[in-house]
Design a protein around this motif. Structure first.
Motif, PDB file in Angstrom:
ATOM      1  N   GLY A 166       8.489   4.032   8.689  1.00 12.93           N
ATOM      2  CA  GLY A 166       9.591   4.524   7.886  1.00 12.93           C
ATOM      3  C   GLY A 166       9.710   4.290   6.304  1.00 12.93           C
ATOM      4  N   ARG A 167       8.349   4.281   5.522  1.00 14.85           N
ATOM      5  CA  ARG A 167       8.169   3.886   4.159  1.00 14.85           C
ATOM      6  C   ARG A 167       7.231   5.082   3.868  1.00 14.85           C
ATOM      7  NH1 ARG A 167       6.165  -2.323   5.006  1.00 14.85           N
ATOM      8  NH2 ARG A 167       6.030  -2.231   2.660  1.00 14.85           N
ATOM      9  N   ARG A 168       7.282   4.807   2.301  1.00  8.50           N
ATOM     10  CA  ARG A 168       6.085   5.621   1.671  1.00  8.50           C
ATOM     11  C   ARG A 168       4.806   5.377   1.801  1.00  8.50           C
ATOM     12  NH1 ARG A 168      10.485   5.462  -1.780  1.00  8.50           N
ATOM     13  NH2 ARG A 168       9.214   4.146  -3.221  1.00  8.50           N
ATOM     14  N   VAL A 169       4.023   5.729   2.421  1.00  5.04           N
ATOM     15  CA  VAL A 169       2.596   5.231   2.763  1.00  5.04           C
ATOM     16  C   VAL A 169       1.666   6.350   1.962  1.00  5.04           C
ATOM     17  CG1 VAL A 169       0.946   4.352   4.507  1.00  5.04           C
ATOM     18  CG2 VAL A 169       3.552   4.184   4.637  1.00  5.04           C
ATOM     19  N   LEU A 170       0.726   5.474   1.168  1.00  2.00           N
ATOM     20  CA  LEU A 170      -0.586   6.041   0.663  1.00  2.00           C
ATOM     21  C   LEU A 170      -1.674   5.808   1.397  1.00  2.00           C
ATOM     22  CD1 LEU A 170      -1.730   7.782  -1.724  1.00  2.00           C
ATOM     23  CD2 LEU A 170      -2.096   5.802  -2.814  1.00  2.00           C
ATOM     24  N   PHE A 171      -2.360   6.677   2.086  1.00  4.12           N
ATOM     25  CA  PHE A 171      -3.730   6.462   2.522  1.00  4.12           C
ATOM     26  C   PHE A 171      -4.886   6.895   1.575  1.00  4.12           C
ATOM     27  CE2 PHE A 171      -0.825   8.179   6.045  1.00  4.12           C
ATOM     28  CZ  PHE A 171      -0.624   6.939   6.956  1.00  4.12           C
ATOM     29  N   ALA A 172      -5.548   5.853   1.571  1.00  2.00           N
ATOM     30  CA  ALA A 172      -6.705   5.560   0.457  1.00  2.00           C
ATOM     31  C   ALA A 172      -7.991   5.711   1.113  1.00  2.00           C
ATOM     32  CB  ALA A 172      -6.350   4.787  -0.812  1.00  2.00           C
ATOM     33  N   GLY A 173      -8.988   6.673   0.726  1.00  2.00           N
ATOM     34  CA  GLY A 173     -10.426   6.291   1.039  1.00  2.00           C
ATOM     35  C   GLY A 173     -11.157   5.990   0.053  1.00  2.00           C
ATOM     36  N   SER A 174     -11.969   4.949  -0.098  1.00  2.00           N
ATOM     37  CA  SER A 174     -12.857   4.627  -1.151  1.00  2.00           C
ATOM     38  C   SER A 174     -14.338   4.584  -0.602  1.00  2.00           C
ATOM     39  CB  SER A 174     -12.579   3.012  -1.211  1.00  2.00           C
ATOM     40  OG  SER A 174     -13.522   2.403  -2.219  1.00  2.00           O
ATOM     41  N   GLY A 175     -15.305   5.461  -1.252  1.00  2.00           N
ATOM     42  CA  GLY A 175     -16.416   5.592  -0.987  1.00  2.00           C
ATOM     43  C   GLY A 175     -17.262   6.769  -1.732  1.00  2.00           C
ATOM     44  N   GLY A 176     -18.313   6.621  -1.841  1.00  2.00           N
ATOM     45  CA  GLY A 176     -19.216   7.516  -2.557  1.00  2.00           C
ATOM     46  C   GLY A 176     -19.657   8.665  -1.400  1.00  2.00           C
TER      47      GLY A 176
END
Length: 312
Positions: A166-176
């Protein structure tokens, strides 16, 4: 729950072996747009998918992916060192949710992370300690590698579990994207190198400095056209980005480990972090990309991309 996603390439050579000013300006503009997107979204939690470069995970135990309830950055290549503000309660809830959905997941109560995690936090938030985070390691280097479809399943399970927060969630992917940097390989390695890759003994400051200098020189050689690495593949990189933008994520289930390596180089499997992040967002509903940037940057030994997405 409100969700969003960002994909961001990293490189240890940023600021050390930069491309021409016009290319760097274009990258900075794209990163600035992503930063504005994140600022407007104002996440309460960041689920950060990133690889490791033999700084935290070694062949003594090499999981396909691992979620941290506590994590510390080593500070390699000039990135920030120190503890990450891991939301332990959220991390445990996500771990339970993923396991309940039938995806095997390793959990670390004391994860060591490197620039793959630190750099996106520094770029997007101005530091590694600015926002609550749940780090999720996704192996993209150490063979053998599992099916890409399992990474999509991981991302889907994390996204479904995150919806319960129940929160504001940012999904982040880190990669070349496509890139083939001089990463050590266990098969055929000299005994001293093999032992380091298996046991994970921390390098001395002098050893770390020498290793970083080798990578820097490799970037200079590659940009000058004298390196022996697999070339950056813009066509394959566009395919990856097109697949993510279209939302046809099930297509990745047909991508073989061998095909990805042949098309994109030894570290092309870092795109698994992007797949996980966008699968997490897709688990919350349809999405659309709001921005997309790509440039082949030999000085950074990377097909470099930045993208952001939000629910439709």
């Amino acid at each position: 729950m409100t969700a969003a996603a960002v994909g961001l390439s990293h490189s240890p050579l940023i600021g050390r072996n930069d491309p021409p000013p016009d290319v760097r300006a274009a990258v900075d503009a794209a990163v600035g747009e992503a930063r504005d997107f994140v600022r407007a979204f104002d996440p309460e939690l960041v689920v950060l998918y990133a690889p490791d470069h033999y700084n935290g995970f070694f062949y003594k135990e090499m999981p396909p992916f691992c979620l941290a309830t506590e994590a510390t950055a080593v500070g390699d290549f000039g990135s920030a060192a120190g503890p990450l503000p891991v939301d332990t309660e959220a991390a445990r809830a996500l771990a339970r949710g993923v396991l309940d959905r039938g995806v095997d997941l390793t959990v670390s109560a004391r994860m060591t992370v490197d620039h793959g995690f630190a750099q996106p936090l520094e770029v997007l938030f101005g530091g590694i300690d600015r926002v609550p985070v749940v780090p999720v390691f996704v192996n993209g280097v150490a063979t053998p590698l599992g099916p890409v479809g399992r990474v999509r399943a991981l991302g889907t399970a994390v996204g479904e579990a995150a919806a319960a927060l129940g929160r504001r969630v940012l999904f982040a992917g880190s990669g070349g994207l496509s890139h083939d940097p001089p990463v050590p390989v266990l098969d055929g390695a000299p005994p001293r190198v093999a032992d380091a890759l298996i046991e994970g003994r921390p390098p001395t400051p002098e050893q770390r400095a020498r290793g970083e200098q080798r990578v820097l020189q490799a970037g200079r050689d590659y940009a000058a056209g004298s390196g022996a690495m697999i070339p950056i593949n813009p066509a394959w990189d566009r395919l990856v980005l097109d697949t993510l933008e279209s939302g046809r994520l099930a297509d990745v289930d047909g991508w073989s480990v061998e095909w990805m390596g042949a098309e994109g180089g030894g570290s092309a499997h870092e795109v698994r972090t992007w797949i996980a992040a966008f699968a997490s967002l897709a688990a919350t509903g349809e999405y659309r990309m709001t921005s997309r940037f790509y440039r082949a940057i030999p000085e950074w030994i990377a097909g470099f991309a930045v993208a952001a997405a939000e629910p439709v």
